[in-house]
Enzyme design. Structure first.
Site, PDB file in Angstrom:
ATOM      1  N   ARG A  50      -2.413  -2.038  -0.229  1.00 41.72           N
ATOM      2  CA  ARG A  50      -1.426  -1.504   0.707  1.00 41.72           C
ATOM      3  C   ARG A  50      -2.147  -0.631   1.729  1.00 41.72           C
ATOM      4  O   ARG A  50      -2.344   0.571   1.516  1.00 41.72           O
ATOM      5  CB  ARG A  50      -0.364  -0.694  -0.033  1.00 41.72           C
ATOM      6  CG  ARG A  50       0.482  -1.527  -0.991  1.00 41.72           C
ATOM      7  CD  ARG A  50       1.452  -0.637  -1.750  1.00 41.72           C
ATOM      8  NE  ARG A  50       2.316  -1.403  -2.636  1.00 41.72           N
ATOM      9  CZ  ARG A  50       3.223  -0.878  -3.452  1.00 41.72           C
ATOM     10  NH1 ARG A  50       3.364   0.449  -3.487  1.00 41.72           N
ATOM     11  NH2 ARG A  50       3.973  -1.645  -4.228  1.00 41.72           N
ATOM     12  N   ASP A  52      -2.971   1.591   5.027  1.00 41.42           N
ATOM     13  CA  ASP A  52      -2.213   2.622   5.732  1.00 41.42           C
ATOM     14  C   ASP A  52      -2.012   2.268   7.200  1.00 41.42           C
ATOM     15  O   ASP A  52      -2.589   1.311   7.722  1.00 41.42           O
ATOM     16  CB  ASP A  52      -2.949   3.957   5.643  1.00 41.42           C
ATOM     17  CG  ASP A  52      -2.913   4.560   4.255  1.00 41.42           C
ATOM     18  OD1 ASP A  52      -2.011   4.216   3.470  1.00 41.42           O
ATOM     19  OD2 ASP A  52      -3.798   5.383   3.945  1.00 41.42           O
ATOM     20  N   ARG A 202     -11.680   6.588   3.413  1.00 39.22           N
ATOM     21  CA  ARG A 202     -11.728   7.439   4.599  1.00 39.22           C
ATOM     22  C   ARG A 202     -12.268   8.828   4.262  1.00 39.22           C
ATOM     23  O   ARG A 202     -12.915   9.482   5.094  1.00 39.22           O
ATOM     24  CB  ARG A 202     -10.350   7.521   5.238  1.00 39.22           C
ATOM     25  CG  ARG A 202      -9.926   6.217   5.914  1.00 39.22           C
ATOM     26  CD  ARG A 202      -8.467   6.237   6.307  1.00 39.22           C
ATOM     27  NE  ARG A 202      -8.160   7.360   7.180  1.00 39.22           N
ATOM     28  CZ  ARG A 202      -6.920   7.791   7.417  1.00 39.22           C
ATOM     29  NH1 ARG A 202      -5.879   7.191   6.847  1.00 39.22           N
ATOM     30  NH2 ARG A 202      -6.720   8.799   8.221  1.00 39.22           N
TER      31      ARG A 202
END
Length: 256
Positions: A50, A52, A202
């Site tokens: 999933r 972002d 990230r």
């Protein structure tokens, strides 16, 4: 009810992420709407990851169940027709077993992150890279990245809203390399694991960029990992340089 695996490529900029939302455009919503135009629904698809808002994919994998059999090539062509003009493409399609699952059958997920190092504003690569203005020390970034490979408690590199039951994950690979492109020097991160925590990649990249810029040392990264404290993490980098590049399965659904 036949099940089909879909290999999906998308530009994440127009979307509020992969997962369907009531009032926001999403990649899942775009594909489910396209499915509804070719065969009666409602449709609910599942994906390997999933992503972002703003995150891209070159090798996302999803699966769908349809009431009637379809030739996989015809299904991909029909979906691509109805996905226009959204920046989403079905690049491969295959029929799979009824118990095959895009998420739960996955053995490894591979992410690519791209940093463009130049002072002039990005034009052709705008929205596809994270741009920094100075060159980065790639060998030192790799030295720091080596501390993160293996099984660890990654609480430091986990979003505070992460819903995973455990912060313990096994990072299979975190390779950092310099790449010369027509647009300028880039730094690419090849990050692989069976599964990831929310914002883990990230968080890695934002922290390692600080190492490359000289603000952190490799020892600082090791200490941050050992702290098991989100406050010890470096800055979380923006999403636009991140790509879900590949998902590995036992018996690849689309061939080798």
């Amino acid at each position: 009810m036949p099940r089909y695996a879909l290999k999906v490529e998308y530009h994440g900029a127009p979307f509020a992420g992969w997962q369907r939302q009531k009032d926001q455009p999403t990649v899942q919503g775009a594909i489910e709407t396209a499915l509804g135009r070719i065969t009666p629904g409602p449709h609910t698809i599942a994906a390997a990851g999933r992503t972002d808002a703003g995150v891209h994919a070159t090798g996302q994998v999803a699966h769908c169940d349809l009431p009637d059999p379809w030739d996989p090539f015809r299904l991909s062509e029909a979906l691509n027709h109805h996905l226009k003009p959204a920046p989403v493409a079905i690049t491969a399609c295959a029929e799979v077993a009824e118990d095959w699952h895009a998420r739960f059958s996955a053995r490894e997920r591979q992410y690519l992150f791209r940093i463009l190092c130049r002072r002039a504003p990005a034009t052709h690569q705008s929205g596809l890279v994270w741009q920094v203005k100075t060159l980065l020390d790639v060998p030192t970034m790799q030295e720091a990245a080596n501390h993160l490979v293996g099984q660890h408690d990654f609480t430091t590199f986990r979003s505070t809203i992460c819903q995973a039951e455990s912060p313990v994950k096994t990072l299979n690979r975190l390779a950092v390399r310099a790449v010369e492109t027509p647009h300028g020097p880039e730094v690419h991160f090849d990050v692989r694991a069976r599964s990831f925590l929310h914002n883990q990649v990230r968080s890695f990249v934002g922290t390692l960029e600080r190492v490359g810029a000289g603000s952190w040392t490799p020892a600082d990264v090791a200490q941050a990992l050992a702290a098991r404290d989100r406050a010890a993490c470096g800055p979380v980098c923006p999403p636009q340089g991140l790509y879900l590049a590949h998902v590995t399965y036992e018996g690849p659904p689309f061939g080798t």
